[in-house]
Design a protein around this motif. Sequence first.
Motif, short mmCIF file in Angstrom:
data_model
loop_
_atom_site.label_atom_id
_atom_site.label_comp_id
_atom_site.label_asym_id
_atom_site.label_seq_id
_atom_site.Cartn_x
_atom_site.Cartn_y
_atom_site.Cartn_z
N ILE A 1 7.68 -86.38 68.11
CA ILE A 1 8.05 -86.84 66.77
C ILE A 1 7.56 -85.83 65.76
CG2 ILE A 1 7.75 -88.67 65.06
CD1 ILE A 1 7.30 -90.60 67.38
N SER A 2 8.40 -85.47 64.83
CA SER A 2 8.07 -84.48 63.82
C SER A 2 7.54 -85.14 62.55
CB SER A 2 9.30 -83.64 63.48
OG SER A 2 9.05 -82.74 62.42
N GLY A 3 6.46 -84.57 62.02
CA GLY A 3 5.99 -84.96 60.71
C GLY A 3 5.33 -86.32 60.64
N HIS B 1 10.98 -89.35 62.68
CA HIS B 1 11.95 -88.29 62.98
C HIS B 1 11.66 -87.72 64.37
CE1 HIS B 1 13.40 -88.34 58.82
NE2 HIS B 1 12.13 -88.44 58.47
N PRO B 2 12.14 -88.38 65.43
CA PRO B 2 11.92 -87.88 66.78
C PRO B 2 12.82 -86.68 67.09
CG PRO B 2 13.24 -89.86 66.85
CD PRO B 2 12.85 -89.68 65.42
N TYR B 3 12.30 -85.80 67.94
CA TYR B 3 13.14 -84.74 68.46
C TYR B 3 14.11 -85.32 69.48
CZ TYR B 3 9.61 -81.64 66.42
OH TYR B 3 8.75 -81.01 65.55
N ALA B 4 15.19 -84.60 69.73
CA ALA B 4 16.14 -85.03 70.75
C ALA B 4 15.43 -85.11 72.10
CB ALA B 4 17.31 -84.07 70.82
N THR C 1 15.81 -82.80 64.32
CA THR C 1 15.31 -84.14 64.63
C THR C 1 16.35 -85.20 64.28
OG1 THR C 1 14.29 -84.39 62.45
CG2 THR C 1 12.92 -83.48 64.21
N ASP C 2 16.20 -86.35 64.93
CA ASP C 2 16.95 -87.55 64.57
C ASP C 2 16.15 -88.33 63.53
OD1 ASP C 2 18.95 -87.06 66.59
OD2 ASP C 2 17.51 -87.78 68.09
N HIS D 1 16.11 -104.68 61.77
CA HIS D 1 17.29 -103.84 61.96
C HIS D 1 16.83 -102.40 62.04
CE1 HIS D 1 21.53 -102.66 61.67
NE2 HIS D 1 21.12 -101.66 60.89
N GLU D 2 17.33 -101.69 63.03
CA GLU D 2 17.00 -100.28 63.19
C GLU D 2 18.23 -99.42 62.94
OE1 GLU D 2 13.98 -98.61 66.03
OE2 GLU D 2 15.80 -97.95 67.07
N PHE D 3 18.15 -98.55 61.94
CA PHE D 3 19.20 -97.57 61.66
C PHE D 3 18.91 -96.32 62.49
CE2 PHE D 3 18.57 -100.17 57.90
CZ PHE D 3 19.87 -100.50 57.50
N GLN D 4 19.87 -95.87 63.28
CA GLN D 4 19.68 -94.71 64.16
C GLN D 4 20.67 -93.61 63.77
OE1 GLN D 4 20.58 -96.82 67.78
NE2 GLN D 4 18.44 -97.32 68.18
N HIS D 5 20.15 -92.53 63.26
CA HIS D 5 20.98 -91.38 62.87
C HIS D 5 20.67 -90.22 63.80
CE1 HIS D 5 23.36 -88.69 60.53
NE2 HIS D 5 22.32 -87.96 60.13
N TRP D 6 21.62 -89.87 64.69
CA TRP D 6 21.39 -88.91 65.76
C TRP D 6 21.85 -87.50 65.34
CZ3 TRP D 6 18.24 -91.42 68.57
CH2 TRP D 6 18.44 -92.77 68.87
N SER D 7 21.24 -86.98 64.28
CA SER D 7 21.65 -85.67 63.78
C SER D 7 21.28 -84.54 64.74
CB SER D 7 21.02 -85.41 62.41
OG SER D 7 19.62 -85.62 62.45
N ALA D 8 20.30 -84.76 65.61
CA ALA D 8 19.95 -83.77 66.63
C ALA D 8 20.57 -84.11 67.98
CB ALA D 8 18.43 -83.68 66.77
N SER D 9 20.54 -85.36 68.37
CA SER D 9 20.99 -85.75 69.71
C SER D 9 22.51 -85.72 69.88
CB SER D 9 20.48 -87.16 70.03
OG SER D 9 19.07 -87.20 70.07
#
Length: 452
Positions: A250-252, A280-283, A291-292, A320-328
């Motif tokens: 996880i970043s940051g 912000h986890p890494y893929a 990161t995602d 509710h969990e919003f998941q944005h997979w900008s890296a994955s």
Amino acid sequence: MKRSRLNWASAVGALAGIAAITAMPREARAIPAFAAQTGMPCSACHIGFPQLTPFGRAFKMDGYVQGGTFPDIKNFAAMMQAGFTQLHDKVPGGLAPDFKSNNAWSIQQTSLFYGGALDGKIGLGGFIQGTYDGIGHQFHWDNTDIRLAQMTNIGNRRLVYGFTFNNAPGLTDLWNTLPAWGYPFIPAALGVGQTAGLQTASLAQAVAGVGGYGALNVTPSDLLYGEFDLYKAVPNHTAYMLGVGPEAAISGPIPYWRFALQHSSWKQSIEIGTSGLVDHPYASGYTHGPTDTLTDVGVDAQYQYITVKQAFSVQAAYAHEFQHWSASYPLGITANPNDSLDSISMNASYLWHQMFGVTEAYDSITGNADTGLYNTGTSNANGKPNTQSYTTELDYYPFNTDGPKFFPWVNAKFFIEDTFYTQFNGLAHNYDGNGRSAEANDVLFTGIWLVF
């Protein structure tokens, strides 16, 4: 419901026999370290355990220092959770490494604690736990919450404020609605785990953080609570040293927030609140790079009615969990650029004469289909995470009123938990593509939770 070897009647009989051996008179105590420090009975802080009463919440909020000044041998305690696990259908290859495919005994957790004042004169206290995982065969640091608490007045309104170092989002919470202290209080570690879960719950012990909190009595009956913490992944070398390695990818910093309003009257209290975090986890498979973004936002509520002879408690939470997979997503790890999860948990419990308890619980997690994220054909045949379960639990507390005089600081909970699934990893039937149904994972878990 058909079971291969063990049923409710035999489970109750077995526990009754064990309980009869242990039921000898003594003065009541709470969780041992805190009870020894305060001199208060178990029922002052807990409905059974670990559910907190209004007094228990105040003791925690005030920094765990009431009745103590500096560390003492009485502030150390131990715990063991042991039991028997039976699934509706066996698990080929074993319930876990070194365990058979069904009907398994285990000492699933053994812990050592320090609980209470570190320097009561300045309001410094802590709850520190180290655990040996009997399923994973590894020692690791566990729940840790060290607080510096102070009290002042704003006009004629009391304000408790403080700072905390802790290792799990929600661990500091005063109510039993969030994952850190929510139901099930003692899950079956040998049960089959579902694919999906909220990020909030998965970060426990993999992170460490600092934060501040405040609780203002806006009226004599109404308490307004707010908290903000910042977490970071425990560095790799330290994570291995603490038994939780490798480092969480996880970043940051990870911001966590909590707000709640509690209204209390003579026998009753009710709480409504909200909480959340962003990380912000890494893929998957990476420790650097893009990161995602995962964002959890939840609401919760709790109601308690407590008298000398009975206690009733209800908890409910939605997240509710919003998941944005900008890296994955660009790497093909997920099939969608964005996904979401919704979690619902509700439970009601009743404790009679501080000795006999019953709990009914419902849990659900749902989300959209993602054939990359949920491994279609191996664990989720339709690519959805949807899982739904119902649990009935019976408890017996032989030492909440009387117990052995030769061991006055012991406490115990004998339990039977029966959980059945109507949906598992997306489907009721053939959820894994190999013919396994949701009900195959129905689990009967019975045993003892011993603290001393």
